[in-house]
Design a protein around this motif. Structure first.
Motif, mmCIF file in Angstrom:
data_model
loop_
_atom_site.group_PDB
_atom_site.id
_atom_site.type_symbol
_atom_site.label_atom_id
_atom_site.label_comp_id
_atom_site.label_asym_id
_atom_site.label_seq_id
_atom_site.Cartn_x
_atom_site.Cartn_y
_atom_site.Cartn_z
ATOM 1 N N LEU B 164 0.850 -1.198 0.000
ATOM 2 C CA LEU B 164 0.000 0.000 0.000
ATOM 3 C C LEU B 164 0.882 1.243 0.000
ATOM 4 O O LEU B 164 1.999 1.224 0.506
ATOM 5 C CB LEU B 164 -0.876 0.023 1.259
ATOM 6 N N SER B 165 0.341 2.336 -0.505
ATOM 7 C CA SER B 165 1.064 3.606 -0.376
ATOM 8 C C SER B 165 1.060 3.999 1.105
ATOM 9 O O SER B 165 0.240 3.497 1.888
ATOM 10 C CB SER B 165 0.379 4.693 -1.196
ATOM 11 N N GLU B 166 1.964 4.893 1.476
ATOM 12 C CA GLU B 166 2.085 5.257 2.885
ATOM 13 C C GLU B 166 0.786 5.827 3.474
ATOM 14 O O GLU B 166 0.381 5.408 4.573
ATOM 15 C CB GLU B 166 3.243 6.248 3.086
ATOM 16 N N PRO B 167 0.097 6.732 2.796
ATOM 17 C CA PRO B 167 -1.153 7.244 3.392
ATOM 18 C C PRO B 167 -2.206 6.155 3.579
ATOM 19 O O PRO B 167 -2.924 6.147 4.581
ATOM 20 C CB PRO B 167 -1.623 8.299 2.375
ATOM 21 N N HIS B 168 -2.289 5.228 2.633
ATOM 22 C CA HIS B 168 -3.288 4.158 2.760
ATOM 23 C C HIS B 168 -2.900 3.188 3.862
ATOM 24 O O HIS B 168 -3.754 2.704 4.610
ATOM 25 C CB HIS B 168 -3.463 3.429 1.425
ATOM 26 N N ARG B 169 -1.613 2.895 3.968
ATOM 27 C CA ARG B 169 -1.145 2.007 5.029
ATOM 28 C C ARG B 169 -1.411 2.648 6.384
ATOM 29 O O ARG B 169 -1.785 1.980 7.350
ATOM 30 C CB ARG B 169 0.349 1.756 4.858
ATOM 31 N N LEU B 170 -1.250 3.963 6.442
ATOM 32 C CA LEU B 170 -1.423 4.671 7.704
ATOM 33 C C LEU B 170 -2.868 4.623 8.188
ATOM 34 O O LEU B 170 -3.131 4.360 9.353
ATOM 35 C CB LEU B 170 -0.950 6.120 7.551
ATOM 36 N N VAL B 171 -3.815 4.857 7.280
ATOM 37 C CA VAL B 171 -5.219 4.859 7.742
ATOM 38 C C VAL B 171 -5.636 3.467 8.206
ATOM 39 O O VAL B 171 -6.369 3.327 9.185
ATOM 40 C CB VAL B 171 -6.217 5.377 6.667
ATOM 41 N N VAL B 172 -5.158 2.438 7.520
ATOM 42 C CA VAL B 172 -5.487 1.079 7.942
ATOM 43 C C VAL B 172 -4.863 0.795 9.310
ATOM 44 O O VAL B 172 -5.499 0.207 10.190
ATOM 45 C CB VAL B 172 -4.972 0.050 6.905
ATOM 46 N N THR B 173 -3.622 1.237 9.489
ATOM 47 C CA THR B 173 -2.954 1.036 10.774
ATOM 48 C C THR B 173 -3.705 1.745 11.897
ATOM 49 O O THR B 173 -4.013 1.146 12.929
ATOM 50 C CB THR B 173 -1.512 1.566 10.718
ATOM 51 N N LEU B 174 -4.002 3.009 11.673
ATOM 52 C CA LEU B 174 -4.605 3.794 12.747
ATOM 53 C C LEU B 174 -6.046 3.367 13.035
ATOM 54 O O LEU B 174 -6.465 3.359 14.194
ATOM 55 C CB LEU B 174 -4.566 5.295 12.397
ATOM 56 N N HIS B 182 -12.287 8.064 12.906
ATOM 57 C CA HIS B 182 -11.969 8.839 11.699
ATOM 58 C C HIS B 182 -11.541 10.260 12.068
ATOM 59 O O HIS B 182 -10.656 10.842 11.438
ATOM 60 C CB HIS B 182 -13.188 8.905 10.773
ATOM 61 N N GLU B 183 -12.178 10.801 13.112
ATOM 62 C CA GLU B 183 -11.872 12.182 13.523
ATOM 63 C C GLU B 183 -10.442 12.297 14.031
ATOM 64 O O GLU B 183 -9.715 13.225 13.682
ATOM 65 C CB GLU B 183 -12.834 12.634 14.629
ATOM 66 N N GLU B 184 -10.040 11.345 14.857
ATOM 67 C CA GLU B 184 -8.666 11.367 15.385
ATOM 68 C C GLU B 184 -7.659 11.228 14.255
ATOM 69 O O GLU B 184 -6.626 11.898 14.231
ATOM 70 C CB GLU B 184 -8.461 10.216 16.370
ATOM 71 N N ILE B 185 -7.952 10.332 13.320
ATOM 72 C CA ILE B 185 -7.037 10.096 12.203
ATOM 73 C C ILE B 185 -6.926 11.360 11.349
ATOM 74 O O ILE B 185 -5.843 11.733 10.895
ATOM 75 C CB ILE B 185 -7.506 8.908 11.346
ATOM 76 N N CYS B 191 -5.978 16.029 7.410
ATOM 77 C CA CYS B 191 -6.834 15.993 6.238
ATOM 78 C C CYS B 191 -8.269 15.940 6.748
ATOM 79 O O CYS B 191 -8.509 15.884 7.951
ATOM 80 C CB CYS B 191 -6.514 14.779 5.365
ATOM 81 N N ASN B 192 -9.240 15.958 5.827
ATOM 82 C CA ASN B 192 -10.617 15.915 6.313
ATOM 83 C C ASN B 192 -11.097 14.467 6.450
ATOM 84 O O ASN B 192 -10.470 13.523 5.947
ATOM 85 C CB ASN B 192 -11.541 16.741 5.406
ATOM 86 N N ILE B 193 -12.217 14.328 7.140
ATOM 87 C CA ILE B 193 -12.719 12.985 7.457
ATOM 88 C C ILE B 193 -13.095 12.222 6.196
ATOM 89 O O ILE B 193 -12.922 11.005 6.106
ATOM 90 C CB ILE B 193 -13.916 13.092 8.425
ATOM 91 N N GLY B 194 -13.608 12.934 5.192
ATOM 92 C CA GLY B 194 -13.959 12.287 3.932
ATOM 93 C C GLY B 194 -12.750 11.630 3.284
ATOM 94 O O GLY B 194 -12.839 10.517 2.745
ATOM 95 N N THR B 195 -11.612 12.301 3.359
ATOM 96 C CA THR B 195 -10.372 11.740 2.800
ATOM 97 C C THR B 195 -9.968 10.490 3.565
ATOM 98 O O THR B 195 -9.534 9.494 2.972
ATOM 99 C CB THR B 195 -9.244 12.787 2.886
ATOM 100 N N VAL B 196 -10.123 10.522 4.874
ATOM 101 C CA VAL B 196 -9.803 9.345 5.695
ATOM 102 C C VAL B 196 -10.665 8.165 5.256
ATOM 103 O O VAL B 196 -10.174 7.051 5.039
ATOM 104 C CB VAL B 196 -10.019 9.638 7.191
#
Lengths: 90, 216
Positions: B164-174, B182-185, B191-196
Motif C-alpha cells: 500500500l502507499s504510505e497514506p493508505h497504510r497509515l489509515v489502515v494502521t490507525l 476517523h476524527e482522530e485520524i 486531512c478531512n474525514i472524507g479523505t480518511v
C-alpha cells in the motif's frame, strides 16, 4: 451484509493479527530511558539517515564503523601491503 | 512495489505480555502540567509523557515499516524531536496527537527515502493470537498446524501492507489495527474525514486483492 461488507469484515479479521505482534519482552522497560539519555547527549531527533544517501566515502566509513571485523581485516591488509612493499628493510 | 524478499527476521514475544487494549487512551488530565514542566527542561516530566505513549507510537511506526529495528529508531527519534520542538507546541491539539504527527511524518519521510529497499523484520505473535476469535474464524479447521498458518498469514499480511502507499497504510494502521476514530485520524493526518474514509475504503480493497488466497 453485502458481499463487499463481508469481504471487508474478513480483512478486518486478518488485520486483528497485527494487534498480536509485540516487541521482545522488556522492550518498553528501557525505551523512555534511552530517549532521555539521547536527549541529554544533545541529539535532536534528526539522526536517522538512510545510508544510501551518503557519499561513497561516508558509506564506506559507515560499513567499517558498524562492522569492526571488516575494519580489522582492512587494517591487516594495509599492514601486509606495506610490509611486502618495504620487505627490503627487513 | 519490489521489496527485498528475504526471510523476515522474527523476535520471540513474551507469552504473558498483554497487548494494550484497542483505542485505550491514557489519562490526560495532568498532561498540560507535564508538557509545561517538560518545556521548562524537566526531563522527568518528559519521561512520564514518553512512557504514556511509547507503546502506541512504536506500534504505529512498526505497522508502517514492518521492521522492528527501524520502528525502534524512528519512535525514539520522534520523541527526541518532540522534546526539542516543545517550544513550538501551542496546545491546539493534545500532546498525544502532536507527537503522533511527528512520528507519522518522520516515518513517511523515512519510507519515501527507502523506496524499493524495504526489508521486513517482524515482531513475533503473542500467546493469545491462536485464541483470538477473529483469527480462529479465518484459519481453516482442516489445517492441522494452526500456528504455521498464523506465521504465514502474518508474513503475507505484512507484505500486503507494504504494497500500500504510505497514506493508505497509515489509515489502515490507525483505524483497523489501532482502533482510532476517523476524527482522530483526520487530526493526525491533517486531512478531512472524507479523505480518511475514502483512503480506508481503497486500502481495504487493495488488501482484499493482495490477500484473496487467504480469505475464506
Amino acid at each position: 451484509m453485502s458481499p463487499e461488507q463481508e469481504s471487508f469484515e474478513q480483512i478486518r479479521r486478518v488485520l486483528a493479527l497485527k494487534r498480536h505482534e509485540i516487541p521482545p519482552p522488556g522492550y518498553f522497560h528501557h525505551f523512555s530511558r534511552e530517549v532521555i539519555v539521547r536527549i541529554k547527549a544533545g541529539e535532536t531527533g534528526e539522526t536517522h539517515v538512510f545510508v544510501g544517501q551518503l557519499s561513497w566515502f561516508k558509506r564506506f566509513w559507515h560499513v567499517l564503523d558498524t562492522k569492526p571485523v571488516w575494519a580489522g581485516a582492512l587494517g591487516a591488509a594495509v599492514c601486509g601491503f606495506f610490509c611486502g612493499w618495504r620487505s627490503d628493510l627487513f | 512495489m519490489p521489496m527485498t524478499m528475504t526471510e523476515p527476521v522474527r523476535r520471540k514475544a513474551h507469552s504473558q505480555e498483554q497487548e494494550q487494549p484497542l483505542a485505550e487512551k491514557p489519562d490526560t488530565s495532568d498532561e498540560l502540567e507535564l508538557v509545561e514542566r517538560a518545556r521548562n527542561g524537566d526531563l522527568g516530566a518528559y519521561d512520564d509523557l514518553v512512557r504514556r505513549y511509547q507503546e502506541r507510537v512504536y506500534a504505529t511506526v512498526y505497522h508502517m515499516t514492518s521492521n522492528h529495528e527501524d520502528a525502534n529508531d524512528l519512535a525514539q527519534e520522534a520523541f527526541i524531536k518532540g522534546f526539542q520542538a516543545l517550544k513550538s507546541f501551542k496546545g491546539g491539539s493534545s500532546f498525544y496527537t502532536w507527537v503522533y504527527r511527528i512520528a507519522v511524518n518522520k516515518t513517511i519521510n523515512f519510507l519515501k527515502q527507502r523506496k524499493n529497499k524495504q526489508q521486513m523484520s517482524l515482531d513475533d505473535l503473542d500467546f493469545n493470537a491462536e485464541h483470538d476469535p477473529d483469527l480462529v474464524a479465518l484459519i481453516s479447521d482442516k489445517t492441522p498446524r494452526r500456528e504455521v498458518n498464523l506465521a504465514e498469514l502474518q508474513e503475507k499480511l505484512n507484505e500486503a501492507m507494504l504494497k500500500l502507499s504510505e497514506p493508505h497504510r497509515l489509515v489502515v494502521t490507525l483505524h483497523d489495527v489501532q482502533g482510532m476514530s476517523h476524527e482522530e485520524i483526520a487530526k493526525i493526518m491533517e486531512c478531512n474525514i472524507g479523505t480518511v474514509r475514502s483512503r480506508l475504503f481503497y486500502a481495504r480493497q487493495q488488501l482484499q486483492a493482495h490477500l484473496s488466497d487467504y480469505l475464506k
